[in-house]
Design a protein around this motif. Structure first.
Motif, PDB file in Angstrom:
ATOM      1  N   ASP A  29      76.762  73.455   6.595  1.00 53.11           N
ATOM      2  CA  ASP A  29      76.744  74.784   7.409  1.00 53.11           C
ATOM      3  C   ASP A  29      77.920  74.612   8.544  1.00 53.11           C
ATOM      4  N   LYS A  30      78.216  73.347   8.766  1.00 55.81           N
ATOM      5  CA  LYS A  30      79.263  73.081   9.918  1.00 55.81           C
ATOM      6  C   LYS A  30      80.397  73.988   9.486  1.00 55.81           C
ATOM      7  N   PRO A  31      81.011  74.718  10.576  1.00 55.35           N
ATOM      8  CA  PRO A  31      82.116  75.448  10.348  1.00 55.35           C
ATOM      9  C   PRO A  31      83.388  74.433   9.923  1.00 55.35           C
ATOM     10  N   THR A  32      84.380  74.830   9.180  1.00 57.05           N
ATOM     11  CA  THR A  32      85.504  74.156   8.638  1.00 57.05           C
ATOM     12  C   THR A  32      86.620  74.759   9.510  1.00 57.05           C
ATOM     13  N   LEU A  33      87.603  74.023   9.993  1.00 58.05           N
ATOM     14  CA  LEU A  33      88.802  74.386  10.198  1.00 58.05           C
ATOM     15  C   LEU A  33      89.869  73.496   9.621  1.00 58.05           C
ATOM     16  N   ALA A  34      91.064  74.255   9.301  1.00 52.14           N
ATOM     17  CA  ALA A  34      92.018  73.602   8.202  1.00 52.14           C
ATOM     18  C   ALA A  34      93.252  73.653   8.795  1.00 52.14           C
ATOM     19  N   PHE A  35      94.111  72.569   8.534  1.00 54.81           N
ATOM     20  CA  PHE A  35      95.501  72.443   8.923  1.00 54.81           C
ATOM     21  C   PHE A  35      96.175  72.390   7.660  1.00 54.81           C
ATOM     22  N   VAL A  36      96.964  73.561   7.439  1.00 49.76           N
ATOM     23  CA  VAL A  36      97.923  73.841   6.094  1.00 49.76           C
ATOM     24  C   VAL A  36      99.379  73.556   6.409  1.00 49.76           C
ATOM     25  N   VAL A  88      86.282  78.952   5.410  1.00 52.63           N
ATOM     26  CA  VAL A  88      86.798  78.279   6.505  1.00 52.63           C
ATOM     27  C   VAL A  88      86.896  79.335   7.650  1.00 52.63           C
ATOM     28  N   LYS A  89      86.549  78.888   8.899  1.00 53.48           N
ATOM     29  CA  LYS A  89      86.629  79.610  10.049  1.00 53.48           C
ATOM     30  C   LYS A  89      87.955  79.921  10.897  1.00 53.48           C
ATOM     31  N   GLY A  90      88.789  78.779  10.510  1.00 49.84           N
ATOM     32  CA  GLY A  90      89.994  79.053  11.372  1.00 49.84           C
ATOM     33  C   GLY A  90      90.998  78.138  10.563  1.00 49.84           C
ATOM     34  N   ILE A  91      92.440  78.696  10.529  1.00 53.16           N
ATOM     35  CA  ILE A  91      93.343  78.022   9.988  1.00 53.16           C
ATOM     36  C   ILE A  91      94.752  78.092  10.775  1.00 53.16           C
ATOM     37  N   MET A  92      95.082  76.664  10.896  1.00 55.35           N
ATOM     38  CA  MET A  92      96.356  76.723  11.533  1.00 55.35           C
ATOM     39  C   MET A  92      97.448  76.125  10.395  1.00 55.35           C
ATOM     40  N   VAL A  93      98.807  77.064  10.459  1.00 51.51           N
ATOM     41  CA  VAL A  93      99.582  76.828   9.257  1.00 51.51           C
ATOM     42  C   VAL A  93     101.057  76.643   9.695  1.00 51.51           C
ATOM     43  N   SER A  94     101.911  75.893   9.101  1.00 53.35           N
ATOM     44  CA  SER A  94     103.226  75.763   9.085  1.00 53.35           C
ATOM     45  C   SER A  94     103.472  76.834   7.907  1.00 53.35           C
ATOM     46  N   ALA A  95     103.838  77.988   8.358  1.00 52.69           N
ATOM     47  CA  ALA A  95     104.173  78.919   7.248  1.00 52.69           C
ATOM     48  C   ALA A  95     105.687  78.526   6.403  1.00 52.69           C
ATOM     49  N   VAL A  96     105.648  78.687   5.118  1.00 54.22           N
ATOM     50  CA  VAL A  96     106.788  78.359   4.518  1.00 54.22           C
ATOM     51  C   VAL A  96     107.777  79.451   4.788  1.00 54.22           C
ATOM     52  N   ASP A  97     107.658  80.694   4.803  1.00 53.96           N
ATOM     53  CA  ASP A  97     108.696  81.595   5.119  1.00 53.96           C
ATOM     54  C   ASP A  97     108.088  82.912   5.727  1.00 53.96           C
ATOM     55  N   PRO A  98     107.867  82.667   7.280  1.00 55.99           N
ATOM     56  CA  PRO A  98     107.113  83.729   8.015  1.00 55.99           C
ATOM     57  C   PRO A  98     107.691  85.165   7.808  1.00 55.99           C
ATOM     58  N   LYS A  99     109.134  85.235   7.844  1.00 54.28           N
ATOM     59  CA  LYS A  99     109.428  86.502   7.643  1.00 54.28           C
ATOM     60  C   LYS A  99     109.218  87.139   6.549  1.00 54.28           C
ATOM     61  N   LYS A 107      96.547  89.188   6.373  1.00 56.08           N
ATOM     62  CA  LYS A 107      95.588  89.314   5.804  1.00 56.08           C
ATOM     63  C   LYS A 107      94.734  88.170   5.833  1.00 56.08           C
ATOM     64  N   ILE A 108      95.165  87.043   6.202  1.00 56.50           N
ATOM     65  CA  ILE A 108      94.507  85.733   6.514  1.00 56.50           C
ATOM     66  C   ILE A 108      93.860  85.795   8.016  1.00 56.50           C
ATOM     67  N   ALA A 109      94.686  86.470   8.986  1.00 58.23           N
ATOM     68  CA  ALA A 109      94.241  86.648  10.176  1.00 58.23           C
ATOM     69  C   ALA A 109      93.081  87.727  10.345  1.00 58.23           C
ATOM     70  N   SER A 110      92.964  88.817   9.503  1.00 57.56           N
ATOM     71  CA  SER A 110      92.002  89.521   9.322  1.00 57.56           C
ATOM     72  C   SER A 110      90.565  89.108   9.039  1.00 57.56           C
ATOM     73  N   GLU A 111      90.629  87.839   8.342  1.00 59.92           N
ATOM     74  CA  GLU A 111      89.529  87.248   7.819  1.00 59.92           C
ATOM     75  C   GLU A 111      88.917  85.994   8.302  1.00 59.92           C
ATOM     76  N   THR A 112      90.027  85.348   9.245  1.00 57.18           N
ATOM     77  CA  THR A 112      89.570  84.072   9.736  1.00 57.18           C
ATOM     78  C   THR A 112      90.469  83.951  11.060  1.00 57.18           C
TER      79      THR A 112
END
Length: 320
Positions: A29-36, A88-99, A107-112
């Motif tokens: 039950d521990k919340p998970t945080l992911a670095f993508v 997953v409760k939080g995601i930190m991402v280096s986006a491949v192509d933000p634009k 969509k991800i920001a609306s869910e976590t």
């Protein structure tokens, strides 16, 4: 009597089994945080160490670092969607192509809780960006070139993702830093984080552009591929090389003088500080989020005299 003992033993075992299951459930039950990250590269090993250090200070969370199968918008988005589905409760991402990823990232920001690193996506609903000022890093690359080529020259750049903000900003920063000088960044070639293609780009440039006197590796693996291509062509030392990041080949080139210097970032700090920031945010503490949502971890230039101390610090951070 034996029956009572046997029944008591069974009851005890059932109780212990129940307690064990409860403990496992609580652990799960521990919340998970992911670095993508944006693709497979040794550059992210320092971030892995940062996540590991943060895990030691955040025992109530499960921290993960995830690599997409390939460096593509669709595959990275699918990975994040899967993480959200898994809770997953939080995601930190280096986006491949933000634009081109605004809708997907929103969509991800609306869910976590969504944070960015390395390459920002300020047009999205991300909470904050923690990473380098890529414009400033590009300006530092220009300083390296100006010091190495006081009489001017023509530079050719190499990068993984031409569409990513971190690439665009580094390139623009370098151009700004070279303005008014006799040094020109004439072109930048992309490789989509394909290591073989990265080296081939350099090899092709040596044939097609014999007047180039400087090569710039804008991503962590680009400088090593430049180094290898120049070595194979017998041109190490005859073309100025400006590096980014701290691949061992890059640092070795700086130390031997075949790479003028390199601009280093701090992915260890991105991951370490980022995981802790996300955990605090999820607990309701938003004091670590500045106005504008930008948290800049400074980049710095590593020259020949700095390599040994810098390498020792990297080793210490990784726990080796």
């Amino acid at each position: 009597m034996k029956s009572l003992i046997r029944n008591a033993s069974v009851a005890t075992a059932v109780l212990l089994l129940g307690l064990s299951a409860t403990a496992i459930a609580r652990a799960d039950d521990k919340p998970t945080l992911a670095f993508v990250v944006n693709g497979a590269s040794d550059f992210w090993k320092a971030a892995e160490a940062g996540v590991k250090k943060a895990q030691g200070e955040l025992p109530d969370y499960t921290l993960e670092l995830k690599y997409p199968e390939q460096s593509s918008v669709a595959i990275q988005q699918r990975l994040m969607d899967d993480l959200v589905t898994a809770g997953v409760k939080g995601i930190m991402v280096s986006a491949v192509d933000p634009k081109t990823s605004t809708d997907g990232l929103n969509k991800i920001a609306s869910e976590t809780a969504l944070f960015t690193t390395d390459s920002d996506a300020p047009q999205t609903k991300r909470v904050a960006y923690i990473g380098s000022s890529n414009v400033d890093a590009g300006k530092q690359a220009a300083e390296i070139a100006k010091k190495a080529m006081p009489n001017g020259g023509k530079c050719l750049g190499f990068v993984g993702l031409l569409g990513a903000d971190n690439a665009k900003e580094r390139i623009q920063g370098m151009k700004d830093g070279l303005a008014g000088t006799k040094i020109e960044l004439i072109d930048v070639r992309g490789d989509d984080i394909d290591q073989a293609r990265a080296k081939k780009n350099v090899e092709d440039a040596l044939v097609a552009s014999p007047d180039v006197t400087c090569m710039v590796g804008f991503y962590s693996y680009n400088t090593p591929r430049i180094y290898e291509a120049l070595r194979d062509a017998g041109k190490l030392g005859s073309i100025t090389v400006v590096g980014f990041d701290d691949d061992p080949i890059t640092l070795g080139g700086v130390k031997e003088g075949t790479v003028a210097a390199t601009v280093v970032q701090q992915p260890f700090e991105w991951a370490y500080q980022g995981m802790k920031l996300m955990a605090s945010y999820l607990k309701g503490d938003k004091s670590g989020i500045p106005a504008g949502g930008l948290i800049i971890i400074p980049t710095k230039i590593i020259g020949k005299d700095d390599v040994d101390a810098y390498a020792a610090n990297l080793k210490a951070m990784s726990g080796n």
